[in-house]
Design an enzyme around this catalytic site. Structure first.
Site, short mmCIF file in Angstrom:
data_model
loop_
_atom_site.label_atom_id
_atom_site.label_comp_id
_atom_site.label_asym_id
_atom_site.label_seq_id
_atom_site.Cartn_x
_atom_site.Cartn_y
_atom_site.Cartn_z
N GLU A 92 1.05 -1.59 -0.09
CA GLU A 92 -0.21 0.01 -0.06
C GLU A 92 0.42 1.43 0.24
O GLU A 92 0.77 2.39 1.02
CB GLU A 92 -0.84 0.20 1.50
CG GLU A 92 -1.63 -0.70 1.87
CD GLU A 92 -2.57 -1.40 2.42
OE1 GLU A 92 -2.82 -0.61 3.03
OE2 GLU A 92 -3.56 -2.07 1.94
N GLU A 101 -6.29 -10.80 -2.15
CA GLU A 101 -6.77 -10.47 -0.25
C GLU A 101 -8.66 -10.27 -1.55
O GLU A 101 -9.06 -9.38 -0.10
CB GLU A 101 -6.53 -9.57 0.40
CG GLU A 101 -4.86 -9.01 0.72
CD GLU A 101 -4.48 -7.90 1.31
OE1 GLU A 101 -5.96 -7.36 2.33
OE2 GLU A 101 -3.51 -7.72 1.30
C1 XIL Z 1 -6.47 -6.59 7.60
C2 XIL Z 1 -7.01 -7.63 8.58
O1 XIL Z 1 -7.95 -9.24 7.86
C3 XIL Z 1 -7.75 -6.83 9.74
O2 XIL Z 1 -7.56 -8.52 11.11
C4 XIL Z 1 -6.82 -6.49 11.14
O3 XIL Z 1 -7.37 -6.07 12.20
C5 XIL Z 1 -6.52 -5.01 10.09
O4 XIL Z 1 -6.11 -6.27 8.67
N1 XIL Z 1 -5.42 -5.14 3.34
C6 XIL Z 1 -4.03 -5.71 4.14
C7 XIL Z 1 -4.10 -6.81 5.27
O5 XIL Z 1 -2.40 -6.08 3.27
O6 XIL Z 1 -2.91 -7.14 5.80
C8 XIL Z 1 -5.10 -6.09 6.07
O7 XIL Z 1 -5.44 -7.47 6.63
C9 XIL Z 1 -6.91 -5.80 4.74
C10 XIL Z 1 -6.33 -4.73 3.95
#
Ligand code: XIL
Length: 399
Positions: free
Chosen positions: A176, A283
């Site tokens: 990011e 994701e």
């Molecule tokens: C999220 C997790 O799913 C949650 O449990 C945590 O509280 C916050 O992070 N982008 C990413 C992930 O790269 O690491 C994030 O995961 C969601 C958005």
């Protein structure tokens, strides 16, 4: 090929299909679909995907001292051949204080993945979020200077990537880094402020030095849509021009029902492939609840402010019509991924079942969302069957 030898028997049963392998066809009474549903095990998703791409899941080996729940373990080990630690490899989990590394939870997940024959995926090394503040504070309490920030980055990456060398074959190196707004290319991450624009290139070089065989990924949300894709292409092209070892782009794909437009996503896949990069869907989830904020910056929170009925409409269950629309969106997404399987290396879902999805708490806490392929009891949803259907023609007879 073993996959080809499989006779996919497709029987419409209630919400979806039940799949059986050739060995199982003689068993159940085909005149009674409910008997089939009881007796025939669900064909694993990873089997449906075959060698198109890895199908992954995000989970952790435990949470606050508790072991991973049995339901998640059963689903993950049956259906998926890649596992991303949802939180346990983030800098905050691995190095909460300078020099004090905690690998227990992450090690357990890697061991579990190996036991299941799944690939553990590394997530993530350099990020603005879930990274302890000490990384960015100098000895005098002032903001850290470039040299010390680079040294800390190197120590973290060398230690973490080095520990899993040969076991973790894909790393989200930088997460990011691209700004959401219309102008700036890069987010004002504390890493950018401490090191400067080359922090991204440096991170990839350090990861490559720690494990020259690992596939190194630039990972971000929203880069499957036009406004961030243009920036992502600019950033990645510049890294490649400088000879930086970036091998793949990770499109997070935290989606809603109404966005993004899948045609735009397809354009993005082609644009990244044209750069010579592999594409990972890192994701994926498709939330069904309304939100104002459409990105995935974990620092963002909205409140329902007395609008619970509108903002949390499916507390007591998901209407079948919505479940079917959700399934259709998954079907279209996977059909599109499958068309581009030559450049897509992995499709990972961000959560094992609806009850374990971060979207129940993001960007609004305490809601009941239904983004995954399995419901809160671990049962496959219409979306699961839609994905299987998109990955395999309904009947593929043995040659
Ligand atoms: C999220 C997790 O799913 C949650 O449990 C945590 O509280 C916050 O992070 N982008 C990413 C992930 O790269 O690491 C994030 O995961 C969601 C958005």
């Amino acid at each position: 090929m073993a996959d080809r030898k499989i006779l996919w028997l497709c029987i419409l049963a209630g919400a979806g299909f039940v799949w059986a392998s050739a060995d199982e066809v003689s068993g159940p009474d085909l005149a009674r679909p409910e008997a089939v549903a009881e007796e025939v095990p669900l064909a694993p998703l990873k089997q449906a995907a075959g060698d198109a791409f890895l199908v992954g899941i995000a989970m952790d080996s435990g949470y606050r001292g508790r072991a991973a729940d049995a339901l998640s373990v059963r689903i993950a080990s049956t259906h998926f051949n890649a596992v991303t630690p949802e939180n346990s490899m983030k800098p905050m989990a691995l190095q909460p204080e300078e020099g004090r590394f905690e690998f227990g939870t992450a090690d357990r997940l890697v061991a579990m993945a190996e036991e299941w024959g799944a690939e553990p995926i590394g997530h993530c090394l350099v990020w603005h979020s879930q990274t302890p503040r000490w990384f960015f504070r100098g000895p005098d309490g002032e903001p850290v200077d470039r040299a010390l920030a680079l040294q800390r980055m190197r120590t973290h990456i060398a230690t973490v990537v080095g520990r899993y060398k040969g076991k973790i074959k894909q790393w989200d190196v930088v997460n990011e880094a691209i700004d959401d707004g219309p102008r700036a290319l890069l987010r004002r991450s504390p890493w950018l402020e401490a090191i400067g624009e080359d922090y991204i290139a440096e991170a990839f070089r350090m990861a490559h030095a720690a494990d020259p065989d690992a596939v190194l990924i630039y990972n971000d949300y929203g880069i499957e849509e036009r406004h961030k894709r243009e920036k992502a292409v600019r950033l990645l092209r510049s890294l490649l021009d400088q000879g930086v070892p970036v091998h793949a782009v990770g499109m997070q794909c935290h989606w809603r029902m109404e966005r993004p437009d899948l045609a735009e996503v397809e354009e993005s896949i082609k644009a990244y492939a044209e750069l010579g990069l592999q594409v990972m869907i890192t994701e994926l989830d498709i939330g069904v609840l309304p939100t104002h904020y459409s990105g995935a910056d974990v620092g963002r929170q909205e409140s329902m402010q007395g609008r619970e009925a509108v903002m949390n409409p499916y507390r007591d269950g998901l209407p079948d019509v919505v479940a079917q629309q959700h399934a259709e969106r998954y079907r279209q997404a996977f059909a599109m991924f499958h068309r581009h399987r030559d450049v897509i290396g992995r499709v990972t879902l961000w959560g094992v079942h609806d009850g374990r999805s971060w979207l129940n708490h993001f960007p609004i806490r305490g809601r009941t969302d239904y983004p995954m392929l399995f419901d809160r009891q671990g049962e496959p949803k219409p979306a699961f069957f839609a994905v299987v259907e998109a990955l395999q023609p309904p009947i593929a007879l043995a040659e």
